[in-house]
Design a protein around this motif. Structure first.
Motif, mmCIF file in Angstrom:
data_model
loop_
_atom_site.group_PDB
_atom_site.id
_atom_site.type_symbol
_atom_site.label_atom_id
_atom_site.label_comp_id
_atom_site.label_asym_id
_atom_site.label_seq_id
_atom_site.Cartn_x
_atom_site.Cartn_y
_atom_site.Cartn_z
ATOM 1 N N CYS A 94 26.730 -17.249 5.178
ATOM 2 C CA CYS A 94 25.325 -16.848 5.227
ATOM 3 C C CYS A 94 25.189 -15.447 5.831
ATOM 4 C CB CYS A 94 24.524 -17.866 6.027
ATOM 5 S SG CYS A 94 22.759 -17.563 6.008
ATOM 6 N N GLY A 95 25.938 -15.184 6.869
ATOM 7 C CA GLY A 95 25.900 -13.862 7.496
ATOM 8 C C GLY A 95 26.370 -12.758 6.569
ATOM 9 N N ALA A 96 27.262 -13.093 5.647
ATOM 10 C CA ALA A 96 27.792 -12.095 4.717
ATOM 11 C C ALA A 96 26.822 -11.782 3.576
ATOM 12 C CB ALA A 96 29.126 -12.573 4.154
ATOM 13 N N LEU A 97 25.716 -12.505 3.494
ATOM 14 C CA LEU A 97 24.725 -12.222 2.444
ATOM 15 C C LEU A 97 24.028 -10.888 2.659
ATOM 16 C CD1 LEU A 97 23.072 -15.714 1.891
ATOM 17 C CD2 LEU A 97 24.571 -14.462 0.315
ATOM 18 N N ASP A 98 24.248 -10.251 3.785
ATOM 19 C CA ASP A 98 23.649 -8.943 4.056
ATOM 20 C C ASP A 98 24.387 -7.806 3.353
ATOM 21 O OD1 ASP A 98 21.742 -10.129 5.699
ATOM 22 O OD2 ASP A 98 23.033 -9.970 7.461
ATOM 23 N N SER A 99 25.443 -8.120 2.643
ATOM 24 C CA SER A 99 26.215 -7.101 1.929
ATOM 25 C C SER A 99 25.317 -6.367 0.931
ATOM 26 C CB SER A 99 27.382 -7.759 1.190
ATOM 27 O OG SER A 99 28.037 -6.818 0.370
ATOM 28 N N THR A 100 25.642 -5.116 0.680
ATOM 29 C CA THR A 100 24.875 -4.328 -0.293
ATOM 30 C C THR A 100 25.481 -4.406 -1.689
ATOM 31 O OG1 THR A 100 26.148 -2.360 0.294
ATOM 32 C CG2 THR A 100 24.048 -2.704 1.447
ATOM 33 N N ASP A 101 26.637 -5.031 -1.812
ATOM 34 C CA ASP A 101 27.301 -5.172 -3.108
ATOM 35 C C ASP A 101 26.810 -6.441 -3.801
ATOM 36 O OD1 ASP A 101 29.025 -5.537 -5.254
ATOM 37 O OD2 ASP A 101 30.826 -5.011 -4.124
ATOM 38 N N LEU A 127 16.544 -13.719 -1.436
ATOM 39 C CA LEU A 127 17.353 -13.123 -2.505
ATOM 40 C C LEU A 127 16.855 -13.507 -3.901
ATOM 41 C CD1 LEU A 127 20.862 -13.538 -0.890
ATOM 42 C CD2 LEU A 127 19.654 -11.380 -1.304
ATOM 43 N N MET A 128 16.074 -14.580 -3.976
ATOM 44 C CA MET A 128 15.481 -14.966 -5.257
ATOM 45 C C MET A 128 14.421 -13.949 -5.699
ATOM 46 S SD MET A 128 15.137 -19.097 -4.755
ATOM 47 C CE MET A 128 14.274 -19.413 -6.281
ATOM 48 N N GLU A 129 14.007 -13.099 -4.783
ATOM 49 C CA GLU A 129 12.996 -12.091 -5.087
ATOM 50 C C GLU A 129 13.598 -10.700 -5.227
ATOM 51 O OE1 GLU A 129 10.369 -12.496 -1.803
ATOM 52 O OE2 GLU A 129 9.807 -14.546 -2.321
ATOM 53 N N GLY A 130 14.922 -10.594 -5.225
ATOM 54 C CA GLY A 130 15.590 -9.295 -5.283
ATOM 55 C C GLY A 130 15.520 -8.636 -6.649
ATOM 56 N N ASP A 131 16.128 -7.467 -6.747
ATOM 57 C CA ASP A 131 16.089 -6.670 -7.972
ATOM 58 C C ASP A 131 17.156 -7.067 -8.998
ATOM 59 O OD1 ASP A 131 14.024 -5.156 -6.907
ATOM 60 O OD2 ASP A 131 15.404 -3.708 -6.000
ATOM 61 N N ASN A 132 18.267 -7.602 -8.537
ATOM 62 C CA ASN A 132 19.378 -7.901 -9.436
ATOM 63 C C ASN A 132 19.181 -9.283 -10.066
ATOM 64 O OD1 ASN A 132 22.015 -8.943 -10.282
ATOM 65 N ND2 ASN A 132 22.828 -7.067 -9.372
ATOM 66 N N PRO A 133 19.093 -9.348 -11.427
ATOM 67 C CA PRO A 133 18.852 -10.647 -12.072
ATOM 68 C C PRO A 133 19.992 -11.651 -11.868
ATOM 69 C CG PRO A 133 19.223 -8.939 -13.726
ATOM 70 C CD PRO A 133 19.160 -8.260 -12.395
ATOM 71 N N VAL A 134 21.214 -11.186 -11.781
ATOM 72 C CA VAL A 134 22.347 -12.091 -11.579
ATOM 73 C C VAL A 134 22.284 -12.691 -10.172
ATOM 74 C CG1 VAL A 134 24.869 -12.246 -11.497
ATOM 75 C CG2 VAL A 134 23.767 -10.869 -13.261
ATOM 76 N N THR A 135 21.967 -11.858 -9.191
ATOM 77 C CA THR A 135 21.848 -12.341 -7.816
ATOM 78 C C THR A 135 20.670 -13.303 -7.680
ATOM 79 O OG1 THR A 135 22.826 -10.305 -6.982
ATOM 80 C CG2 THR A 135 21.608 -11.622 -5.411
ATOM 81 N N ARG A 136 19.558 -13.004 -8.345
ATOM 82 C CA ARG A 136 18.392 -13.906 -8.292
ATOM 83 C C ARG A 136 18.755 -15.293 -8.805
ATOM 84 N NH1 ARG A 136 15.061 -9.539 -10.339
ATOM 85 N NH2 ARG A 136 15.347 -10.421 -12.414
ATOM 86 N N VAL A 137 19.469 -15.333 -9.928
ATOM 87 C CA VAL A 137 19.850 -16.617 -10.516
ATOM 88 C C VAL A 137 20.861 -17.335 -9.617
ATOM 89 C CG1 VAL A 137 21.013 -17.714 -12.468
ATOM 90 C CG2 VAL A 137 19.295 -15.958 -12.871
#
Length: 184
Positions: A94-101, A127-137
């Motif tokens: 969970c803490g690693a979800l702060d990555s920018t990659d 993260l479901m509201e982020g810009d990257n569609p793959v990350t959102r899914v």
């Protein structure tokens, strides 16, 4: 190295049975020392393979979590934490979800889906509201098994904003969520 690894593997199997908790902690401490910065990547990889079998609940996994920032060992460390599956391992993921990659975040979300997103739901929801569609899914898939009626709109939005490449996965995550919600 192969004979030494196989010997350590036998020891790991021996101490992972019930009733051997003290020995398990001792072996885990010794194997964690192999993740120090002065060790080679090959030694660290082998240690991660062994640690995924024996790290007990309540054990500090920070040495493994630190490897999530090493591009050469990141994937092995992520897989190790997923396999460990303790609350401490999930917290490290969970803490690693702060990555920018976005690729790293997506892989970690997939691990949290397997290990359990408990304790990390708010961060995943954001993260479901982020810009990257793959990350959102990936975030939607990770939260799909938690039947929270408050996030129904978030799942709909993930489907609406999905790209043609992610549409099917977004719909599947939404259906999984609805099935979990109905079951509760």
């Amino acid at each position: 190295w192969r004979a030494a690894f196989n010997t350590l593997l036998d020891i790991a199997h021996e101490v992972s049975v019930p009733g051997r908790e003290a020995e398990r902690r001792s072996v885990t401490e010794n194997l964690m020392s192999l993740l120090s910065p002065d060790q080679s990547s090959a030694v660290k990889e082998r240690a991660l393979r062994l640690l995924s079998l024996i790290v007990p609940e309540g054990f500090d996994v920070d040495p493994i979590a630190e490897l999530l920032e090493d591009p050469d060992l990141r994937e092995k460390a992520r897989a190790c934490l997923e396999e460990i599956g303790t609350p401490e391992a999930r917290a490290a993921l969970c803490g690693a979800l702060d990555s920018t990659d976005p690729e790293v975040v997506t892989a970690i979300l997939n691990s949290l889906r397997e290990a359990g997103p408990e304790g990390c739901a708010q961060k995943i929801r954001s993260l479901m509201e982020g810009d990257n569609p793959v990350t959102r899914v990936a975030a939607a898939r990770a939260l799909a098994t938690i039947p929270n009626p408050e996030v129904r709109g978030d799942f709909r939005k993930v489907v609406e904003l999905s790209s043609p490449e992610t549409r099917v996965d977004a719909e599947r995550a939404f259906l999984t969520y609805l099935e979990e919600l109905e079951g509760k």
